[in-house]
Scaffold this motif. Sequence first.
Motif, mmCIF file in Angstrom:
data_model
loop_
_atom_site.group_PDB
_atom_site.id
_atom_site.type_symbol
_atom_site.label_atom_id
_atom_site.label_comp_id
_atom_site.label_asym_id
_atom_site.label_seq_id
_atom_site.Cartn_x
_atom_site.Cartn_y
_atom_site.Cartn_z
ATOM 1 N N GLY A 2 0.788 -1.227 0.000
ATOM 2 C CA GLY A 2 0.000 0.000 0.000
ATOM 3 C C GLY A 2 0.818 1.272 0.000
ATOM 4 O O GLY A 2 0.255 2.377 -0.090
ATOM 5 N N ALA A 3 2.152 1.134 0.079
ATOM 6 C CA ALA A 3 3.007 2.323 0.147
ATOM 7 C C ALA A 3 3.263 2.949 -1.214
ATOM 8 O O ALA A 3 3.765 4.074 -1.300
ATOM 9 N N TYR A 4 2.928 2.230 -2.290
ATOM 10 C CA TYR A 4 3.252 2.706 -3.635
ATOM 11 C C TYR A 4 2.025 3.356 -4.265
ATOM 12 O O TYR A 4 0.930 2.776 -4.276
ATOM 13 N N SER A 5 2.244 4.519 -4.818
ATOM 14 C CA SER A 5 1.146 5.243 -5.467
ATOM 15 C C SER A 5 1.203 5.155 -6.982
ATOM 16 O O SER A 5 0.240 5.516 -7.665
ATOM 17 N N VAL A 6 2.328 4.681 -7.524
ATOM 18 C CA VAL A 6 2.495 4.585 -8.982
ATOM 19 C C VAL A 6 2.631 3.110 -9.362
ATOM 20 O O VAL A 6 3.623 2.466 -9.002
ATOM 21 N N PRO A 7 1.661 2.544 -10.081
ATOM 22 C CA PRO A 7 1.799 1.143 -10.509
ATOM 23 C C PRO A 7 2.835 1.005 -11.620
ATOM 24 O O PRO A 7 3.063 1.945 -12.396
ATOM 25 N N LEU A 8 3.482 -0.154 -11.667
ATOM 26 C CA LEU A 8 4.478 -0.427 -12.709
ATOM 27 C C LEU A 8 3.806 -1.175 -13.850
ATOM 28 O O LEU A 8 3.270 -2.272 -13.658
ATOM 29 N N HIS A 9 3.870 -0.590 -15.045
ATOM 30 C CA HIS A 9 3.262 -1.215 -16.208
ATOM 31 C C HIS A 9 4.199 -1.096 -17.404
ATOM 32 O O HIS A 9 4.880 -0.086 -17.590
ATOM 33 N N GLY A 10 4.230 -2.157 -18.220
ATOM 34 C CA GLY A 10 4.964 -2.163 -19.477
ATOM 35 C C GLY A 10 4.149 -2.923 -20.494
ATOM 36 O O GLY A 10 2.920 -2.823 -20.526
ATOM 37 N N THR A 11 4.825 -3.719 -21.321
ATOM 38 C CA THR A 11 4.091 -4.551 -22.269
ATOM 39 C C THR A 11 3.374 -5.670 -21.510
ATOM 40 O O THR A 11 3.848 -6.129 -20.470
ATOM 41 N N PRO A 12 2.218 -6.113 -22.016
ATOM 42 C CA PRO A 12 1.432 -7.120 -21.290
ATOM 43 C C PRO A 12 2.205 -8.394 -20.967
ATOM 44 O O PRO A 12 2.061 -8.946 -19.865
ATOM 45 N N LEU A 13 3.041 -8.873 -21.893
ATOM 46 C CA LEU A 13 3.760 -10.114 -21.658
ATOM 47 C C LEU A 13 4.729 -9.970 -20.485
ATOM 48 O O LEU A 13 4.782 -10.824 -19.582
ATOM 49 N N LEU A 14 5.495 -8.893 -20.463
ATOM 50 C CA LEU A 14 6.455 -8.699 -19.385
ATOM 51 C C LEU A 14 5.750 -8.397 -18.067
ATOM 52 O O LEU A 14 6.223 -8.807 -16.996
ATOM 53 N N ASP A 15 4.625 -7.703 -18.126
ATOM 54 C CA ASP A 15 3.837 -7.493 -16.908
ATOM 55 C C ASP A 15 3.376 -8.830 -16.346
ATOM 56 O O ASP A 15 3.389 -9.051 -15.127
ATOM 57 N N PHE A 16 2.982 -9.729 -17.231
ATOM 58 C CA PHE A 16 2.533 -11.044 -16.787
ATOM 59 C C PHE A 16 3.656 -11.824 -16.105
ATOM 60 O O PHE A 16 3.437 -12.483 -15.088
ATOM 61 N N THR A 17 4.873 -11.743 -16.654
ATOM 62 C CA THR A 17 5.985 -12.488 -16.044
ATOM 63 C C THR A 17 6.267 -12.000 -14.627
ATOM 64 O O THR A 17 6.660 -12.787 -13.766
ATOM 65 N N ARG A 18 6.062 -10.707 -14.377
ATOM 66 C CA ARG A 18 6.296 -10.197 -13.025
ATOM 67 C C ARG A 18 5.195 -10.639 -12.066
ATOM 68 O O ARG A 18 5.473 -11.072 -10.951
ATOM 69 N N THR A 19 3.968 -10.534 -12.501
ATOM 70 C CA THR A 19 2.866 -10.902 -11.608
ATOM 71 C C THR A 19 2.808 -12.416 -11.384
ATOM 72 O O THR A 19 2.352 -12.866 -10.333
ATOM 73 N N ALA A 20 3.297 -13.193 -12.360
ATOM 74 C CA ALA A 20 3.252 -14.657 -12.225
ATOM 75 C C ALA A 20 4.185 -15.174 -11.143
ATOM 76 O O ALA A 20 4.036 -16.311 -10.688
ATOM 77 N N THR A 21 5.145 -14.365 -10.713
ATOM 78 C CA THR A 21 6.081 -14.847 -9.692
ATOM 79 C C THR A 21 5.394 -15.110 -8.361
ATOM 80 O O THR A 21 5.960 -15.809 -7.512
ATOM 81 N N VAL A 22 4.187 -14.596 -8.156
ATOM 82 C CA VAL A 22 3.513 -14.821 -6.868
ATOM 83 C C VAL A 22 3.138 -16.277 -6.670
ATOM 84 O O VAL A 22 2.878 -16.700 -5.542
ATOM 85 N N VAL A 23 3.111 -17.067 -7.756
ATOM 86 C CA VAL A 23 2.756 -18.483 -7.605
ATOM 87 C C VAL A 23 3.952 -19.306 -7.144
ATOM 88 O O VAL A 23 3.804 -20.485 -6.827
#
Length: 337
Positions: free
Chosen positions: A200-221
């Motif tokens: 909750g400390a971050y006010s700016v979300p990190l976004h790039g191309t959809p594929l690379l965004d997916f690789t970052r979010t997929a690490t939660v598994v």
Amino acid sequence: MSGSRRGWGRALFALRPEECATLLVFLPMAYTLARMSASRTDLLDGPAAAYPGALTRLLVLLSSTAIFALLIKAKPQWTFFRDAMPFVFCANIYGSLHDLIRFFHAPDITGALYQWDLSLFGFEPTIWAERFARPLLTDFFTVCYWLFYVLGPMLGLFLYLRKDHRAFRYTMVTLVLCLYLGYIGYVAWPASAPRLFMPGAYSVPLHGTPLLDFTRTATVVVPLTAYGAFPSLHCAVALLAVLLAWRYQRWFFWVQLPFATGLVVGTVYLRHHWVVDILAGFVLTFVAYWAGPRIEDWWTRHASGGLPSDLAQPAGTAKPIREPEPTARVAAKVMES
């Protein structure tokens, strides 16, 4: 009794140093997986709930070890297979480190890392860095971050193809030593990434191309991402690969340098690591860089009965056939005549 000790010594030095290190990590890992599988304490919730259970991972670990042992015995000429296997085992063990962390249950030091970063800078670096967030930068740093899995092995492959066996062995032992020291750090000092500790400390979300965004979010598994921040092995191995390339493959140093720099900066930008994690990773780098070649030389001398390391051959390699020197051939012909 002395004969038994000699037998154990021969068995030990028939292995390579990185194989012996793998065995030392393998034993507590197998024990932990067996215990957690039997007690069903390996079950996870949240995004990692679908992660393979402890029994499945134990069977994979045991079967891959058995296949490796059988192949190096039945096919000793398959030297590339044996040379490459340590990286496979490192990845295999990495996939179950979260079980070791839970089993040994060392205190979580995430809060201390946060306070150390504040003490060093007077502000939290990952929050400060969000002012620079841009899609292009996010994509670049994401690519650099994933190159952690490529740069070190690529250097080893180049040295292998160049047939610089000594440099290859030094590189292999040094990289594997760094990885296993980092694994010990994960278990001894569990810590979460900034993005998980204070989302909750971050006010700016990190976004790039959809594929690379997916690789970052997929690490939660991957369960280890919850507690595998300290030390930063990404930064440790990136710097180590750069130093080794400077020593053994200079042109690849210049290829790696911008990506390794992007990886180190990107761990803060992408909120994967505290700066203290990075500094601890650099300590690992220099320890492994200093110790790796010395361990390889010491091991090779003992495995070869005391021969100098430049004359001894590691287990599983064939001794080169040396052609007679020209003067020796001429002398032999004179003697024959």
